[in-house]
Structure formats: structure tokens, C-alpha cells
Design a protein around this motif. Structure first.
Motif, short mmCIF file in Angstrom:
data_model
loop_
_atom_site.label_atom_id
_atom_site.label_comp_id
_atom_site.label_asym_id
_atom_site.label_seq_id
_atom_site.Cartn_x
_atom_site.Cartn_y
_atom_site.Cartn_z
N ILE A 21 53.10 123.75 -75.11
CA ILE A 21 53.94 123.19 -74.04
C ILE A 21 53.91 124.12 -72.82
CG2 ILE A 21 56.29 122.58 -73.39
CD1 ILE A 21 56.76 121.72 -76.28
N ALA A 22 53.97 125.43 -73.06
CA ALA A 22 53.96 126.39 -71.95
C ALA A 22 52.62 126.34 -71.21
CB ALA A 22 54.22 127.79 -72.47
N SER A 23 51.53 126.21 -71.96
CA SER A 23 50.21 126.13 -71.33
C SER A 23 50.08 124.86 -70.49
CB SER A 23 49.13 126.15 -72.40
OG SER A 23 49.17 127.35 -73.15
N ALA A 24 50.55 123.73 -71.05
CA ALA A 24 50.51 122.47 -70.30
C ALA A 24 51.37 122.55 -69.04
CB ALA A 24 50.97 121.32 -71.18
N GLY A 25 52.52 123.20 -69.15
CA GLY A 25 53.38 123.37 -67.98
C GLY A 25 52.72 124.23 -66.91
N ALA A 26 52.02 125.29 -67.34
CA ALA A 26 51.33 126.16 -66.39
C ALA A 26 50.23 125.41 -65.66
CB ALA A 26 50.76 127.38 -67.11
N VAL A 27 49.50 124.55 -66.41
CA VAL A 27 48.44 123.75 -65.78
C VAL A 27 49.03 122.79 -64.76
CG1 VAL A 27 46.70 121.99 -66.21
CG2 VAL A 27 46.88 123.95 -67.75
N LEU A 28 50.10 122.12 -65.13
CA LEU A 28 50.75 121.19 -64.20
C LEU A 28 51.30 121.92 -62.98
CD1 LEU A 28 52.69 118.85 -66.68
CD2 LEU A 28 50.59 118.34 -65.41
N LEU A 29 51.84 123.10 -63.20
CA LEU A 29 52.37 123.89 -62.09
C LEU A 29 51.26 124.29 -61.12
CD1 LEU A 29 54.97 125.16 -60.99
CD2 LEU A 29 54.39 127.24 -62.27
N ALA A 30 50.07 124.59 -61.67
CA ALA A 30 48.94 124.96 -60.81
C ALA A 30 48.37 123.75 -60.08
CB ALA A 30 47.85 125.62 -61.66
N LEU A 31 48.47 122.56 -60.71
CA LEU A 31 47.92 121.35 -60.10
C LEU A 31 48.81 120.78 -59.00
CD1 LEU A 31 46.49 119.43 -63.19
CD2 LEU A 31 45.21 120.63 -61.42
N VAL A 32 50.10 121.09 -59.06
CA VAL A 32 51.02 120.53 -58.06
C VAL A 32 50.64 120.91 -56.64
CG1 VAL A 32 53.40 120.63 -57.20
CG2 VAL A 32 52.97 120.17 -59.61
N PRO A 33 50.47 122.21 -56.31
CA PRO A 33 50.08 122.54 -54.93
C PRO A 33 48.71 121.98 -54.55
CG PRO A 33 49.98 124.49 -56.33
CD PRO A 33 50.66 123.43 -57.12
N LEU A 34 47.78 121.96 -55.51
CA LEU A 34 46.46 121.41 -55.22
C LEU A 34 46.55 119.92 -54.87
CD1 LEU A 34 43.37 121.68 -55.16
CD2 LEU A 34 43.36 121.20 -57.62
N ALA A 35 47.32 119.17 -55.68
CA ALA A 35 47.49 117.75 -55.41
C ALA A 35 48.23 117.53 -54.10
CB ALA A 35 48.24 117.09 -56.56
N ALA A 36 49.20 118.38 -53.80
CA ALA A 36 49.96 118.24 -52.56
C ALA A 36 49.07 118.48 -51.34
CB ALA A 36 51.14 119.21 -52.55
N ILE A 37 48.23 119.51 -51.41
CA ILE A 37 47.32 119.80 -50.30
C ILE A 37 46.33 118.66 -50.12
CG2 ILE A 37 45.47 121.33 -49.55
CD1 ILE A 37 46.97 123.62 -50.91
N PHE A 38 45.78 118.18 -51.23
CA PHE A 38 44.80 117.10 -51.15
C PHE A 38 45.44 115.84 -50.57
CE2 PHE A 38 42.39 113.54 -53.00
CZ PHE A 38 41.12 113.87 -52.58
N ALA A 39 46.65 115.51 -51.02
CA ALA A 39 47.33 114.31 -50.51
C ALA A 39 47.65 114.47 -49.02
CB ALA A 39 48.61 114.08 -51.31
N PHE A 40 48.03 115.66 -48.61
CA PHE A 40 48.35 115.89 -47.20
C PHE A 40 47.11 115.76 -46.33
CE2 PHE A 40 49.38 118.55 -43.50
CZ PHE A 40 50.59 117.97 -43.13
N VAL A 41 45.98 116.32 -46.78
CA VAL A 41 44.74 116.21 -46.03
C VAL A 41 44.29 114.76 -45.93
CG1 VAL A 41 42.28 116.81 -46.03
CG2 VAL A 41 43.98 118.55 -46.55
N VAL A 42 44.42 114.02 -47.02
CA VAL A 42 44.02 112.60 -47.01
C VAL A 42 44.90 111.80 -46.06
CG1 VAL A 42 43.90 110.51 -48.40
CG2 VAL A 42 43.02 112.66 -49.33
N SER A 43 46.21 112.02 -46.14
CA SER A 43 47.13 111.25 -45.29
C SER A 43 46.91 111.53 -43.81
CB SER A 43 48.57 111.54 -45.69
OG SER A 43 48.89 112.91 -45.45
N ARG A 44 46.66 112.79 -43.47
CA ARG A 44 46.43 113.12 -42.06
C ARG A 44 45.02 112.80 -41.62
NH1 ARG A 44 50.26 116.68 -39.88
NH2 ARG A 44 49.08 116.35 -37.95
N GLY A 45 44.06 112.95 -42.53
CA GLY A 45 42.67 112.74 -42.17
C GLY A 45 42.32 111.28 -41.94
N LEU A 46 42.94 110.39 -42.70
CA LEU A 46 42.63 108.97 -42.56
C LEU A 46 42.98 108.44 -41.17
CD1 LEU A 46 43.76 107.55 -46.02
CD2 LEU A 46 41.43 107.82 -45.18
#
Length: 281
Positions: A21-46
Motif C-alpha cells: 500500500i505504501a509503495s502504491a501510494g508513493a507511485v500515485l504521489l509521484a504521478l500527481v505532479p506529472l499528470a498535473a503538469i501534463f494536463a496544464f500544458v495540454v489545456s494551455r497548448g490547445l
């Protein structure tokens, strides 16, 4: 099962579940900023994407970045043609002759070069190539990117080639194969999937490099007709547009960032598909 063993087994299961559970949480925690950056670039870039963005060069009034897209692809392919073969050859030498003083020296130099800021690479290429040629050029830009790629490819090849079992080398040598044939046709082919991933990582790294290109390829408002002329790239164009107060240029900078991210994603998808097809065959 005795009560003591059952208690110990239950405790280990609990610890394993908590660790999972701790490992899965760490992975999700690392993916959150990556997904946020990607979503922000997509929303502004389009917002800045249009047909003219992909068909008209920067120099045309109110147009896009077609010449910058072409220049980026051109520089990345040229840099890959220079840096990847040299990096793989160096990595194979480091793996096959690991105990020699030359291999230790090259390995140390590659580790140091991997940590050198890319802007220093650009300055060195500027002093040795641009100044001698007396002009900025796509060749100089590709050379600086190739230098950035080289240590990544070399060290990846070195590490993966050393994981190839010695029994494969011994079998090839026992059949009469020379040392270099064994390295290329046995070691390299066995470690190829991992090396391919390392090459992809190096390509993704240089796709985002801007500092070396400011000193080497510089920029061009129009299509470059020669490898020995200044060339526009998405990286430099993003840097140039974000330094202004023009909202239209800011929108195009976001669109260029989105295209740059898309190029990296497409390269990853293609490489992964090729790897899966190879393993299936």
C-alpha cells in the motif's frame, strides 16, 4: 501449523500488505505532479494550435512554427546519428574491457560529462565549432546535443552489456567467433531492448534542451536551407516567446510546448511497440 508460526506468518502478511500500500501510494504521489503538469500544458497548448501553426513558418506574420518543428526533428535525428552509435560503441568497449585503464578513464569521464550543465556544452561547441565556422548552424546544434546524449547512451550500454551472462560470450568464442563479433552479434543483440530504452531516454533528454542551442543553432525566422546555417527549433522559440509580453506569442509558446511533449510521447510509444513486437516474435 503451530500458533507461533501462524502468528509470525500473519505478521509478515500484514507487513507485506502495508509495504504494498505504501509503495502504491508513493507511485500515485509521484504521478500527481506529472499528470498535473501534463494536463496544464495540454489545456494551455490547445488554445494556440491551428492549421497555420503546423504549415506556416515563424517569419510569416500571424503564422505558426512549422520551420521550428522541422528544425527540431532535424537536429534530434542528426544528433542521434552522431551520439547514439558512438555511445553504444563506447559502452560495449567499457563492458568488454572493463578492467583496462582506458575503460576506467572513459567511464569516469562519461560520468563527469553526464553531470556537466548543458549550457557549458553549448559554450564549448560555440568556441570550437561556431567560432571556426563563423556562423551558427544546425550542425553545431546537433553536435552539442550529441555530446549531451553520449554519456547517457554509453553508461546505459555499459551497465546492460555487463548483465549479459558470460556463458553466452564463452559459447560464441568457443565456436570461433572473434571478440568484436561476439560483442556485436551476441552481447549487443542480447542487451538490445534495454539499450533501446536508454537511447530513447537520451533522445527525450535532448528534446528539452534549450541552453546549448542558444549558442549553436541559434534561431531562424524562416526555413533553413542548409545544415550549416542558423536553424529554428521549438526549444529556442519557446524561450524567445516567453520572454516577451505578447499574449499571442505566449499562446504559441504553450502550443509549441505541447507539440514538444507530443513528440516525446510518440517516440516512447513507437519504441515500446517495437519492443513488444520483437519480444512477441
Amino acid at each position: 501449523m503451530t500458533p507461533e508460526l501462524e502468528s509470525a506468518y500473519s505478521g509478515r502478511k500484514l507487513v507485506a500488505r502495508v509495504a504494498t500500500i505504501a509503495s502504491a501510494g508513493a507511485v500515485l504521489l509521484a504521478l500527481v505532479p506529472l499528470a498535473a503538469i501534463f494536463a496544464f500544458v495540454v489545456s494551455r497548448g490547445l488554445r494556440g494550435l491551428s492549421l497555420a501553426f503546423f504549415t506556416e513558418p515563424v517569419g510569416v506574420r500571424g503564422a505558426g512554427m512549422a520551420n521550428a518543428i522541422v528544425g527540431t526533428i532535424e537536429l534530434v535525428f542528426l544528433a542521434s546519428a552522431m551520439g547514439i552509435p558512438l555511445g553504444i560503441a563506447a559502452g560495449l568497449y567499457l563492458a568488454e574491457y572493463a578492467s583496462t585503464w582506458l575503460a576506467r578513464t572513459v567511464r569516469f569521464a562519461a560520468d563527469v560529462l553526464a553531470g556537466v550543465p548543458s549550457i557549458l556544452v553549448g559554450v564549448v561547441v560555440y568556441a570550437t565549432v561556431v567560432v571556426r565556422m563563423k556562423q551558427y548552424s544546425a550542425f553545431a546544434g546537433a553536435a552539442s546535443l550529441a555530446i549531451v546524449m553520449f554519456p547517457l547512451v554509453a553508461r546505459t550500454t555499459d551497465e546492460l552489456a555487463r548483465t549479459v551472462p558470460d556463458s553466452l560470450r564463452e559459447a560464441a568464442l568457443a565456436l570461433g567467433a572473434s571478440r568484436w563479433r561476439t560483442a556485436i552479434f551476441v552481447v549487443l543483440r542480447t542487451a538490445a531492448p534495454g539499450i533501446r530504452s536508454g537511447c530513447l531516454l537520451a533522445v527525450a533528454r535532448v528534446c528539452g534542451e534549450t541552453a546549448p542551442l542558444l549558442f549553436t543553432a541559434y534561431n531562424n525566422r524562416f526555413y533553413s536551407e542548409s545544415l550549416f546555417a542558423p536553424t529554428s527549433t521549438l526549444q529556442v522559440q519557446i524561450f524567445t516567446y516567453t520572454m516577451t509580453a505578447n499574449d499571442d506569442w505566449h499562446a504559441q509558446a504553450w502550443a509549441a510546448a505541447l507539440v514538444l511533449v507530443a513528440i516525446v510521447v510518440v517516440l516512447n510509444v513507437i519504441a515500446r511497440r517495437v519492443l513488444v513486437e520483437r519480444e512477441a516474435a
